[in-house]
Design a protein around this motif. Structure first.
Motif, mmCIF file in Angstrom:
data_model
loop_
_atom_site.group_PDB
_atom_site.id
_atom_site.type_symbol
_atom_site.label_atom_id
_atom_site.label_comp_id
_atom_site.label_asym_id
_atom_site.label_seq_id
_atom_site.Cartn_x
_atom_site.Cartn_y
_atom_site.Cartn_z
ATOM 1 N N ALA A 553 44.870 90.565 52.451
ATOM 2 C CA ALA A 553 45.995 89.911 52.770
ATOM 3 C C ALA A 553 47.137 90.174 51.574
ATOM 4 O O ALA A 553 48.303 90.295 51.908
ATOM 5 N N GLN A 556 46.908 94.741 51.204
ATOM 6 C CA GLN A 556 47.051 95.798 52.295
ATOM 7 C C GLN A 556 47.777 95.217 53.545
ATOM 8 O O GLN A 556 48.408 96.153 54.198
ATOM 9 N N LEU A 557 47.767 93.928 53.716
ATOM 10 C CA LEU A 557 48.596 93.300 54.970
ATOM 11 C C LEU A 557 50.029 93.676 54.836
ATOM 12 O O LEU A 557 50.491 93.986 55.923
ATOM 13 N N VAL A 566 46.620 100.547 60.340
ATOM 14 C CA VAL A 566 45.395 99.883 59.807
ATOM 15 C C VAL A 566 44.649 100.889 58.878
ATOM 16 O O VAL A 566 43.736 100.815 58.481
ATOM 17 N N PHE A 633 44.077 93.312 63.237
ATOM 18 C CA PHE A 633 45.616 93.442 62.776
ATOM 19 C C PHE A 633 46.110 94.690 63.542
ATOM 20 O O PHE A 633 47.457 95.097 63.219
ATOM 21 N N ARG A 639 50.249 91.122 64.016
ATOM 22 C CA ARG A 639 51.103 91.701 62.848
ATOM 23 C C ARG A 639 52.275 90.584 62.619
ATOM 24 O O ARG A 639 52.869 90.250 61.543
ATOM 25 N N PHE A 642 51.852 87.027 61.631
ATOM 26 C CA PHE A 642 51.580 87.008 60.083
ATOM 27 C C PHE A 642 52.864 87.380 59.223
ATOM 28 O O PHE A 642 53.224 86.632 58.427
ATOM 29 N N ILE A 689 42.490 84.592 53.196
ATOM 30 C CA ILE A 689 43.865 84.903 53.651
ATOM 31 C C ILE A 689 44.657 83.791 53.625
ATOM 32 O O ILE A 689 45.992 83.900 53.221
#
Length: 809
Positions: A553, A556-557, A566, A633, A639, A642, A689
């Motif tokens: 989280a 990379q998120l 991804v 994701f 996506r 989030f 996360i």
């Protein structure tokens, strides 16, 4: 086709036994056993190929077992003028051609190399060339004939293994092609003083510069080093004694000895004659003479002779010799064409390459053709053909592919165009050696090989993850001093400005995630070594999974949301999976306990007591969680949720996976495998996360409260609950602590090496116990940490080198 009569074959079809190509001691034994039985053989890729061998009748197909290690059997050379083996060269598709070698051909070749190298029964050779190659099999045949021993390495050529065996006196000879020797020349310290123990070396016929030959001579000062030149049809036609050659002679490929002879034809091509030269080739049309009436074999190699030495001037045909592996351009084109973008046309040619002899040029004709797509197709096709071309692969857009009036590609013209445009195709920013890193941009290019790094790139935009976060920070601070907070979001240019404005200090900022990761990794190893028990209820594995979710989280998120890809998660999966598979495979080979599910990284679903081999269940369900996260994701709606509502989305995910776990356990109990499943650990991943989504005081308090509830439901009021709760509180409220630089380095190295510490620590426990005869818990713990750190650095170095070769900057 059982005998040769007056230079002709008695019948027109050869009765032979097929042997499946396999780099194994069992393969060597099968080949030499068939030789002793005077049974002709042909080497095939698989049983299917054995069903359709042009001009050959196959009586049976032998599939040798997998076995590495020492080959010690003694087999005398056979001098019968009868068919011994068909060795296939790279003929065009649909019309494979084979070279028919006699026992006399094989024996004469072996006798001359034995004489040239002055081999004795004392030889203990490390054979770095696969036994399936004529060069490799020739080494085993020669060593066996003199009564010596030959070692087939289980992992292929391993410089560290070679150095260790030399130092220990286990081997005293080496056979290798120049491509492998260049690995040693690039890192001579690997061999070091152990090079003085080498007594014999034979080098294959791939091109080497005089300077490379001198450096090999310096690396192995006491060895008799021989290089040969030859073809499948005429193996080892000339020999060069590198260990005794003059500077002028080092430019040559040696001279013929014994009954062999070499001359240059009127067209400048090399001609070879002697008892080692094969008489026939075989294809769908039957037998064809290779030699003329005077016994000469006409080659397609250009050369000249001076003072008895042959000087190789290049190849006259289009065959590409990349790293010792032969490649026909038409075959590569045929493999690539089905997947080409519409309207694209390609042609393949050879170009010079210092490292591999020949490079591979792929010219593409089409308007706006995606060269990176062409490169990916070429890499995949070459790998299928057994070639990792790396930096020897070049993609060149052209307006038109030059052809003759009959439509044949003029490959020489393409090579000339490449030579003229070469500098424009050369990467502007090649990989930077560690010792030459002078600024932040160079460091990023070093740490992210194969990627284009611009001044506005950040650690996040380049796909950095938790596995590289610690490694990069240690590397940065070693050179430039302390990193600022949130450095992973800063561009390379901004970090460079920070370097210029900051003052050097012995104090470093140690992030709590790094500290807790290192601490809980030590706890796990200590528990397994019995050095100490941090908690009878455990919990460290769950905390590390929580950190995995936190890292996804945090690092990379944001990039996943920005790009919609991804790819960064898939890169992490690859980074973790490859060394794990290699470790499992190594242990299976060493213990001869072979199982497929551990190699597929899914053995965590089985009852561990039913497995006879080795498994790394923690990494297995960690990878499975990453794969599920990548799947999650990959949905645009997820996506977007989030991005807009990170905390709500994270809490919803936590609730969902907790419910999912209960539902699955109600129909599929995990008691039998100790609940080593991704859904059992998914709550910890999702909780991580949640922690990463907490950006202010109120959300941090909320995240801590949620953590306390989750931990209580899992462990009640036990020591494990206190450990995990304490770790989450530290991650949430103590972003970092200031420590002396050596402490940061020590903790950082352990945290950075956590994966390899886990992979190696059971083996270290076993080794320590075997050495001392009983358990030494603290010694096992400390040695596990040290070896884990060392292997981490070694793997990072190898991975970086491989990436730089496969994906030049």
């Amino acid at each position: 086709m059982e005998t040769m009569v007056s230079g002709q074959m008695a019948t027109q079809e050869l009765q032979a036994t097929a042997v499946v190509r396999k780099n194994s001691v069992a393969f060597i034994e099968e080949v030499l056993a068939l030789n002793e039985a005077r049974q002709p053989l042909v080497i095939v890729t698989d049983e299917a190929q054995a069903q359709d061998m042009p001009g050959v009748s196959i009586d049976r197909c032998i599939t040798p077992a997998d076995r590495s290690g020492w080959f010690t059997a003694r087999h005398a050379l056979i001098h019968d003028d009868r068919p011994a083996q068909i060795s296939y060269t790279s003929g065009t598709e649909g019309t494979p051609k084979g070279i028919l070698l006699s026992y006399t051909n094989l024996a004469d070749t072996a006798e001359r190399i034995i004489a040239q190298m002055k081999m004795t029964e004392d030889i203990r050779e490390y054979v770095a060339v696969p036994a399936t190659f004529s060069f490799g099999m020739g080494r085993y045949r020669a060593v066996s004939a003199v009564g010596g021993q030959a070692y087939l390495p289980p992992r292929g050529f391993d410089p560290l293994e070679l150095a260790q065996m030399l130092a220990a006196g286990q081997v005293n000879a080496l056979s290798a092609v120049p491509t492998l020797l260049r690995i040693l020349l690039d890192a001579p310290d690997i061999i070091g003083a152990a090079g003085e123990e080498l007594r014999w070396m034979e080098i294959g016929s791939q091109h080497m510069t005089p300077d490379e030959k001198r450096r090999i001579r310096d690396l192995f000062p006491n060895a008799r080093i021989t290089q040969h030149y030859g073809l499948t049809e005429a193996s080892r036609s000339t020999f060069l004694q590198i260990s005794a050659a003059t500077d002028a002679e080092l430019h040559s490929v040696g001279k013929p000895i014994g009954g062999s002879d070499v001359q240059i034809g009127e067209d400048g091509r090399v001609r070879i004659r002697g008892p080692h030269v094969a008489q026939y080739r075989i294809d769908t049309d039957g037998l064809h003479d290779l030699r003329d009436a005077d016994g000469w074999l006409q080659t397609n190699d250009l050369g000249h002779i001076q003072e008895g030495h042959l000087y190789f001037d290049g190849r006259a045909d289009d065959l590409i010799n990349c790293g010792g592996v032969k490649l026909v351009p038409d075959q590569l084109e045929a493999r690539m064409r089905p997947a080409l973008p519409p309207g694209s046309e390609i042609a393949v040619a050879k170009v010079p390459d210092v490292q591999r002899g020949d490079g591979v040029l792929v010219a593409v004709q089409a308007e706006a053709s995606p060269t990176e797509r062409i490169r990916d197709l070429a890499i995949a096709a070459l790998l299928e053909m057994g070639i990792a071309a790396g930096s020897a692969l070049h993609i060149m857009p052209v307006e038109a592919i030059p052809v003759t009036g009959t439509g044949k590609v003029q490959r020489a013209m393409l090579a000339d165009q490449f030579a003229q445009r070469g500098p424009a195709l050369t990467p502007a920013a090649p990989p930077v050696p560690t010792g030459e890193i002078k600024d932040v941009l160079a460091l990023f290019r070093h740490e992210f090989p194969g990627q284009t790094v611009r001044p506005d790139d950040t650690f996040e935009t380049l796909g950095g993850d938790s596995l590289h976060f610690i490694q990069f920070s240690l590397s940065f601070e070693q050179r430039f001093g302390q990193l600022p907070e949130n450095w992973e979001t800063l561009s390379t240019a901004a970090l460079q400005r920070h370097v210029g404005a900051s003052r050097k200090s012995i104090w470093r900022r140690l992030e709590s995630v790094t500290l807790t990761r290192g601490f809980f990794m030590v706890c796990i190893v200590a528990l397994h070594t019995e050095a100490f028990i941090y908690s009878p209820n455990w919990g460290a594995a769950y905390f590390l999974i929580m950190l995995a979710g936190y890292s996804v989280a945090r690092f990379q998120l944001p990039e996943i949301i920005r790009t919609g890809s991804v790819k960064t998660l898939l890169g992490t999966i690859r980074y973790v999976a490859i060394p794990t598979i290699l470790m499992v495979a190594l242990l299976q080979v060493l213990t001869q306990r072979f199982e497929i599910l551990p190699l597929l990284l899914v053995s965590n679903y089985l009852d561990p007591f039913t497995l006879k081999g080795f498994l790394f269940y923690f990494i297995e369900f960690y990878l499975q969680l990453l794969a599920l996260a990548a799947l999650l994701f990959s949905f645009a709606r997820v996506r977007e949720a989030f991005r807009l509502y990170p905390m709500i989305s994270a809490l919803s995910l936590l609730a969902a996976v907790a419910l999912l776990n209960q539902l699955i356990e109600s129909v599929w109990s995990g008691d039998y495998n100790f609940h080593r499943t991704p859904w059992n650990y998914a709550w910890a991943f999702a909780l991580g996360i949640v922690l990463a989504s907490a950006k202010d005081t109120s959300t941090r308090i909320l995240a801590l409260a949620v953590s306390m509830v989750a931990v209580y439901l899992k462990w009640d009021l036990t020591s494990a609950a206190f450990y995990v709760t304490g770790g989450t509180a530290m991650v949430l409220f103590v972003r970092s602590v200031t420590v002396p630089a050596p402490v940061k380095i020590l903790v950082g190295e352990i945290a950075n090496a956590s994966m390899f510490v886990y992979l190696c620590h059971y083996q270290m426990i076993s080794i320590v116990n075997k050495i001392y005869g009983d358990s030494r818990p603290w010694l096992s713990l400390i040695s596990s940490l040290i070896v884990g750190v060392a292997v981490t650095h070694l793997y990072a170095w190898i991975s970086r080198k491989f990436t730089q070769i496969a994906h030049p900057a």
